[in-house]
Design an enzyme around this catalytic site. Sequence first.
Site, short mmCIF file in Angstrom:
data_model
loop_
_atom_site.label_atom_id
_atom_site.label_comp_id
_atom_site.label_asym_id
_atom_site.label_seq_id
_atom_site.Cartn_x
_atom_site.Cartn_y
_atom_site.Cartn_z
N ASN A 1 0.82 -1.22 0.00
CA ASN A 1 0.00 0.00 0.00
C ASN A 1 0.85 1.27 0.00
O ASN A 1 0.57 2.21 -0.74
CB ASN A 1 -0.97 -0.02 1.18
N GLY B 1 2.56 1.52 -3.41
CA GLY B 1 1.62 1.97 -4.44
C GLY B 1 1.43 3.48 -4.37
O GLY B 1 1.39 4.17 -5.39
N TYR C 1 7.10 -12.09 11.88
CA TYR C 1 7.76 -10.78 11.88
C TYR C 1 9.00 -10.80 10.96
O TYR C 1 9.12 -9.98 10.06
CB TYR C 1 8.17 -10.45 13.31
P1 NAD Z 1 5.64 0.31 18.34
O1 NAD Z 1 4.84 -0.94 18.53
O2 NAD Z 1 5.75 1.26 19.48
O3 NAD Z 1 5.12 1.12 17.08
C1 NAD Z 1 4.46 0.53 15.99
C2 NAD Z 1 3.25 1.40 15.66
O4 NAD Z 1 2.60 0.85 14.50
C3 NAD Z 1 2.22 1.44 16.78
O5 NAD Z 1 1.79 2.76 17.00
C4 NAD Z 1 1.08 0.56 16.25
O6 NAD Z 1 -0.18 0.92 16.79
C5 NAD Z 1 1.19 0.81 14.76
N1 NAD Z 1 0.62 -0.25 13.93
C6 NAD Z 1 0.79 -1.59 14.05
N2 NAD Z 1 0.13 -2.23 13.09
C7 NAD Z 1 -0.50 -1.28 12.33
C8 NAD Z 1 -1.35 -1.31 11.20
N3 NAD Z 1 -1.72 -2.48 10.63
N4 NAD Z 1 -1.80 -0.14 10.69
C9 NAD Z 1 -1.47 1.06 11.26
N5 NAD Z 1 -0.66 1.15 12.34
C10 NAD Z 1 -0.18 -0.01 12.87
O7 NAD Z 1 7.11 -0.17 17.87
P2 NAD Z 1 8.44 0.67 17.56
O8 NAD Z 1 9.51 0.10 18.41
O9 NAD Z 1 8.18 2.12 17.57
O10 NAD Z 1 8.74 0.18 16.07
C11 NAD Z 1 8.47 0.99 14.93
C12 NAD Z 1 8.99 0.30 13.68
O11 NAD Z 1 10.41 0.11 13.79
C13 NAD Z 1 8.37 -1.08 13.44
O12 NAD Z 1 8.15 -1.24 12.06
C14 NAD Z 1 9.45 -2.03 13.90
O13 NAD Z 1 9.39 -3.25 13.21
C15 NAD Z 1 10.72 -1.25 13.57
N6 NAD Z 1 11.83 -1.69 14.44
C16 NAD Z 1 11.89 -1.28 15.75
C17 NAD Z 1 12.93 -1.74 16.56
C18 NAD Z 1 13.06 -1.33 18.00
O14 NAD Z 1 13.95 -1.86 18.69
N7 NAD Z 1 12.28 -0.42 18.53
C19 NAD Z 1 13.90 -2.62 16.03
C20 NAD Z 1 13.76 -3.03 14.70
C21 NAD Z 1 12.75 -2.53 13.90
#
Ligand code: NAD
Length: 324
Positions: free
Chosen positions: A101, A104, A147
């Site tokens: 999405n 796109g 994941y």
């Molecule tokens: P988080 O869970 O605090 O944030 C993720 C956010 O995405 C949340 O606000 C959640 O409500 C939202 N979300 C989840 N599914 C959704 C959907 N289908 N539609 C809309 N919103 C959705 O986690 P974070 O630590 O802030 O991670 C943010 C990004 O960074 C993620 O993609 C994660 O995979 C990546 N990441 C984080 C880390 C880390 O250590 N914090 C490490 C590797 C990758």
Amino acid sequence: MPHLKRILITGGAGFLGSHLCECLVETGHDVICVDNFFTSQKRNISHLLDCSNFELVRHDIVHPLWLEVDEIYNLACPAAPGHYQYNPIKTMKTSVSGAMNVLGMAKRCRSKVLQASTSEVYGDPEVHPQPESYRGSVNPIGIRACYDEGKRAAETLFMDYHRAHDVNIRLVRIFNTYGPRMHPYDGRVVSNFIRQAITNDAITIFGDGSQTRSFCYRDDLVHGIVKMMNGTDDFIGPVNLGNPHEFTILQLAEVIIKLTDSKSKIIKKPLPKDDPVRRRPDITLAKQKLSWEPTVLLEEGLTKTIEWFRSINLDEFRAPTPNY
Ligand code: NAD
Ligand code: UDP
């Protein structure tokens, strides 16, 4: 004065997303935060709601979204094991359909799009530290696969949209990052240990605590993400972003007990399946191409995070899943 842009941040209400929103709103950009609030609370971005250059849209990125923007940071995805394993099929849909999405949208709007990928693409690595060239060791049928493989498939989609449709992409592989606004019940090691330490509850070490991780403070990480988005178009990544100082989980517990002056005892619990034994980013590429490296030491970042955990009322937080 920087060139002001219309920027979409998916997952913008989350731990990292809310800091990114804050940083880009302060710069003056027009920021749209899209989130379904699965793992976050409105309080993370409520202080931005009065800013004329900030807009909040409640939306699930599994479904298409029609917006006109110059840049997209795609962060929407549950990130903590207890959150992404709660509904693994939804996690995979968020990674894969969500990527399609935003790609796109980027193709239609000719916008630049950055994917928040992860060190989990390396799985339980046989190469240490992990450079971007390492292809990883992921169990495709294990409990972390929703994941790990979801994020790997998203990287594939980003590369294919780039090759097939010339979409201007950026791929960052984020290693364990911590800081204020982590969900206190997300089950991640830093939030668990701090919460347990300040309430003098037992600190739960999974396995014998000899497994390692490398912890990056959120300010360093957000700075790296923004640098990558604004870097030259001939460097699309993937690039590792993380702190190369490696600690055992037992060392992390001991530092947190010391910094909180806690009376907590350490107890051992079984190691979850497929839990990576060691992890440390090779950040040579980020240093060379982005002149980026972390500056915040673990004790300094933990002190700020502990301060934030002490400032919140834990009773106001609802665990998003029972898996913490
Ligand atoms: P988080 O869970 O605090 O944030 C993720 C956010 O995405 C949340 O606000 C959640 O409500 C939202 N979300 C989840 N599914 C959704 C959907 N289908 N539609 C809309 N919103 C959705 O986690 P974070 O630590 O802030 O991670 C943010 C990004 O960074 C993620 O993609 C994660 O995979 C990546 N990441 C984080 C880390 C880390 O250590 N914090 C490490 C590797 C990758
Ligand atoms: N961990 C732990 N106790 C906890 C939570 C996690 O010992 O209360 C361990 C976990 O088994 C893993 C490491 O800490 O080895 C990091 O876990 P986290 O969930 O924070 O991140 P990830 O495994 O995704 O790197």
